[in-house]
Design a protein around this motif. Structure first.
Motif, PDB file in Angstrom:
ATOM      1  N   ALA A   3       0.865  -1.177  -0.078  1.00 51.73           N
ATOM      2  CA  ALA A   3      -0.025  -0.132   0.119  1.00 51.73           C
ATOM      3  C   ALA A   3       0.793   1.330  -0.255  1.00 51.73           C
ATOM      4  O   ALA A   3       1.957   1.117   0.485  1.00 51.73           O
ATOM      5  CB  ALA A   3      -0.836   0.230   1.418  1.00 51.73           C
ATOM      6  N   GLN A   4       0.305   2.358  -0.567  1.00 48.93           N
ATOM      7  CA  GLN A   4       0.955   3.692  -0.598  1.00 48.93           C
ATOM      8  C   GLN A   4       1.159   4.064   0.890  1.00 48.93           C
ATOM      9  O   GLN A   4       0.248   4.087   1.585  1.00 48.93           O
ATOM     10  CB  GLN A   4       0.175   4.535  -1.211  1.00 48.93           C
ATOM     11  N   PRO A   5       2.424   4.523   1.268  1.00 44.82           N
ATOM     12  CA  PRO A   5       2.397   5.190   2.598  1.00 44.82           C
ATOM     13  C   PRO A   5       1.608   6.376   2.637  1.00 44.82           C
ATOM     14  O   PRO A   5       1.577   7.113   1.520  1.00 44.82           O
ATOM     15  CB  PRO A   5       4.146   5.348   2.676  1.00 44.82           C
ATOM     16  N   ARG A   6       1.212   6.650   3.673  1.00 51.09           N
ATOM     17  CA  ARG A   6       0.383   7.957   3.909  1.00 51.09           C
ATOM     18  C   ARG A   6       1.001   8.903   5.014  1.00 51.09           C
ATOM     19  O   ARG A   6       1.731   8.416   5.882  1.00 51.09           O
ATOM     20  CB  ARG A   6      -0.980   7.659   4.253  1.00 51.09           C
ATOM     21  N   LEU A   7       1.060  10.141   4.586  1.00 52.87           N
ATOM     22  CA  LEU A   7       1.506  11.225   5.288  1.00 52.87           C
ATOM     23  C   LEU A   7       0.623  11.705   6.391  1.00 52.87           C
ATOM     24  O   LEU A   7      -0.560  12.124   6.086  1.00 52.87           O
ATOM     25  CB  LEU A   7       2.033  12.346   4.599  1.00 52.87           C
ATOM     26  N   VAL A   8       1.075  11.522   7.639  1.00 56.72           N
ATOM     27  CA  VAL A   8       0.109  11.945   8.740  1.00 56.72           C
ATOM     28  C   VAL A   8       0.691  13.291   9.265  1.00 56.72           C
ATOM     29  O   VAL A   8       1.784  13.062   9.894  1.00 56.72           O
ATOM     30  CB  VAL A   8      -0.182  10.846   9.753  1.00 56.72           C
ATOM     31  N   GLU A   9      -0.190  14.467   9.433  1.00 57.03           N
ATOM     32  CA  GLU A   9       0.366  15.584   9.965  1.00 57.03           C
ATOM     33  C   GLU A   9       0.182  15.404  11.476  1.00 57.03           C
ATOM     34  O   GLU A   9      -0.826  15.024  12.074  1.00 57.03           O
ATOM     35  CB  GLU A   9      -0.384  16.750   9.508  1.00 57.03           C
ATOM     36  N   VAL A  10       1.275  15.863  12.300  1.00 54.60           N
ATOM     37  CA  VAL A  10       1.422  15.779  13.668  1.00 54.60           C
ATOM     38  C   VAL A  10       1.777  17.095  14.133  1.00 54.60           C
ATOM     39  O   VAL A  10       2.507  17.861  13.129  1.00 54.60           O
ATOM     40  CB  VAL A  10       1.787  14.636  14.444  1.00 54.60           C
ATOM     41  N   ARG A  11       1.793  17.600  15.299  1.00 54.86           N
ATOM     42  CA  ARG A  11       2.393  18.616  15.516  1.00 54.86           C
ATOM     43  C   ARG A  11       2.687  18.642  17.199  1.00 54.86           C
ATOM     44  O   ARG A  11       1.844  18.717  17.838  1.00 54.86           O
ATOM     45  CB  ARG A  11       1.398  20.011  15.378  1.00 54.86           C
ATOM     46  N   SER A  12       3.935  18.359  17.405  1.00 54.95           N
ATOM     47  CA  SER A  12       4.217  17.923  18.553  1.00 54.95           C
ATOM     48  C   SER A  12       5.838  18.389  19.002  1.00 54.95           C
ATOM     49  O   SER A  12       6.614  18.143  18.211  1.00 54.95           O
ATOM     50  CB  SER A  12       4.450  16.376  18.815  1.00 54.95           C
ATOM     51  N   ARG A  13       5.918  19.073  20.067  1.00 56.77           N
ATOM     52  CA  ARG A  13       7.212  19.777  20.466  1.00 56.77           C
ATOM     53  C   ARG A  13       8.048  18.360  21.099  1.00 56.77           C
ATOM     54  O   ARG A  13       7.580  17.799  21.545  1.00 56.77           O
ATOM     55  CB  ARG A  13       7.158  20.596  21.516  1.00 56.77           C
ATOM     56  N   ILE A  14       9.208  18.497  20.475  1.00 64.26           N
ATOM     57  CA  ILE A  14      10.009  17.145  20.678  1.00 64.26           C
ATOM     58  C   ILE A  14      10.300  17.178  22.229  1.00 64.26           C
ATOM     59  O   ILE A  14      10.284  15.977  23.141  1.00 64.26           O
ATOM     60  CB  ILE A  14      11.427  17.264  19.956  1.00 64.26           C
ATOM     61  N   LEU A  15      10.514  18.315  22.897  1.00 71.83           N
ATOM     62  CA  LEU A  15      10.836  18.233  24.354  1.00 71.83           C
ATOM     63  C   LEU A  15       9.789  18.528  24.850  1.00 71.83           C
ATOM     64  O   LEU A  15       9.786  19.378  26.193  1.00 71.83           O
ATOM     65  CB  LEU A  15      12.142  19.301  24.709  1.00 71.83           C
ATOM     66  N   LYS A  16       8.437  18.174  24.739  1.00 69.41           N
ATOM     67  CA  LYS A  16       6.983  18.545  25.095  1.00 69.41           C
ATOM     68  C   LYS A  16       7.168  18.284  26.616  1.00 69.41           C
ATOM     69  O   LYS A  16       6.960  19.061  27.671  1.00 69.41           O
ATOM     70  CB  LYS A  16       5.923  17.903  24.564  1.00 69.41           C
ATOM     71  N   GLU A  17       7.745  17.103  27.201  1.00 67.84           N
ATOM     72  CA  GLU A  17       7.648  16.615  28.358  1.00 67.84           C
ATOM     73  C   GLU A  17       8.561  17.728  29.510  1.00 67.84           C
ATOM     74  O   GLU A  17       8.092  18.022  30.677  1.00 67.84           O
ATOM     75  CB  GLU A  17       8.169  15.266  28.606  1.00 67.84           C
TER      76      GLU A  17
END
Ligand SMILES: Nc1nc2c(ncn2[C@@H]2O[C@H](COP(=O)(O)OP(=O)(O)O)[C@@H](O)[C@H]2O)c(=O)[nH]1
Ligand SMILES: [Mg+2]
Ligand SMILES: [Zn+2]
Lengths: 230, 113
Positions: A3-17
């Motif tokens: 299957a074609q890979p799909r691009l899922v948009e996320v928005r998450s600060r890497i150092l969120k914790e």
């Protein structure tokens, strides 16, 4: 099954914790009325020596605690322990910076409301500490007169994320042919408008002025550090 | 080098975001600002170490570098700036508001289903 890979948009600060924890710490410090200042520099720029001097003066009038990050030894904590009532060493092992989680663990059991100041000496490193908010009210970056005047240009991020610059070991400036104007220029080019203080732990130059500045931080004022981090 | 710590935090974020989607993560897209304190080359290297032997072993890292953008509080101009010369060239106001350049974020995942 191809299957074609799909691009899922996320928005998450890497150092969120870390950022969330640092924000909680900052609120706790504010509620407890303790002024938290952290110190960063290369190894050997004079963080511990300066803090010893600063705390010796302030401890007559204020209740002070200190945290010291170091890769291995507990030497700095025992040095600072002579100048303030409460000090804890944070031994980071292979990690080259402090983070909010280490601060939260280290202050466990402390009654923050009984403190006026908490000083944090970060691990000696001009790169890694810049990414981690510790919940401090002010971040001070130290540059000694025996280092190159162009260090701020080489390590712009740490100077840009700090609030105040301290030029240390001013007693050695002449011997090291330190060009103060050039150092100030490089600091101001990466962090325009930055407050710069010059000190010597040896002669006491600038120590009283720094004490006065640190004490002025306890006067009620708008939060100063929130611009520094996303 | 703190990029290994950053890479490990990145894995946490990818796991958090990918639980809602079945399939294998093929790539992770991140935006890294010039003032984030993270070096892209070091992050690429750290990512190789972090992903090895994990369930994210096949996830490639796509880094978008974000230049510094500042806004002059006096003349209102927003522009791209060099870190070594931030002051406003139009009105010489030294302090500028940072609009972009501190980012360190996961923006997208490419997932096989
Ligand atoms: N001449 C001089 N030496 C200093 C001064 N401050 C620190 N030092 C010396 O610099 C070395 C490193 O200082 P230290 O405080 O341990 O640096 P840190 O690694 O940043 O904590 C020690 O040998 C200090 O005695 C100063 O103001 N003048
Ligand atoms: Mg020290
Ligand atoms: Zn302007």
């Amino acid at each position: 099954m191809t299957a074609q890979p799909r691009l899922v948009e996320v928005r998450s600060r890497i150092l969120k914790e870390n950022d969330v924890l640092a924000r909680q710490l900052r609120e706790r410090f504010q509620q407890a009325g303790v002024c938290v200042v952290s110190f960063v520099s290369s190894p050997g720029s004079g963080k511990t020596t300066f803090l010893e001097k600063l705390m010796a003066g302030l401890s007559a009038r204020h209740r002070i605690a200190a945290l010291v990050g170091d890769l291995a030894t507990e030497n700095d904590a025992s040095r600072l322990g002579r100048a303030c009532s409460q000090v804890r060493q944070i031994t980071t092992g292979t990690i080259c910076h402090l983070d909010a989680k280490m601060i939260a663990a280290a202050i466990e059991g402390w009654r923050l409301e009984e403190l006026d100041f908490l000083f944090i000496e970060n691990v000696g490193n001009l790169v890694c500490p810049s990414s981690y908010d510790l919940g401090e009210q002010m971040r001070v970056v130290l540059l000694s007169a025996t280092e190159g005047e162009d260090k701020p240009l080489k390590y712009p991020t740490i100077f840009n994320t700090a609030d105040v610059a301290l030029i240390t070991k001013m007693d050695l400036a002449a011997a090291a042919e330190f060009n103060l104007d050039e150092a100030r220029r490089s600091i101001l080019s990466v962090r325009p408008g930055m407050r710069i203080l010059q000190v010597s732990a040896k002669t006491g130059e600038g120590i009283q002025e720094t004490e006065a500045w640190v004490e002025s931080l306890r006067a009620p004022q708008p939060k100063q550090h929130s611009d520094g981090y996303i | 080098m703190h990029e290994l710590s950053i890479a490990l935090s990145m894995m946490d974020r990818i796991r958090e975001e990918s639980v809602r989607h079945s399939g294998t993560v093929r790539s992770a897209h991140v935006r890294i600002g010039v003032l984030s304190g993270v070096d892209s080359e070091a992050l690429r290297f750290a990512w190789e170490m972090a992903r090895a032997g994990s369930e994210l072993e096949e996830a490639e890292l796509e880094i978008e570098s974000v230049p510094l953008r500042v806004r002059c509080p006096v003349c209102g101009v927003t522009r791209t700036a060099e870190i070594q010369s931030i002051a406003c060239p139009h009105c010489v106001t030294p302090e500028q508001d940072i609009v972009e350049g501190r980012e360190m974020e996961l923006t997208a995942l490419e997932i096989d289903s």
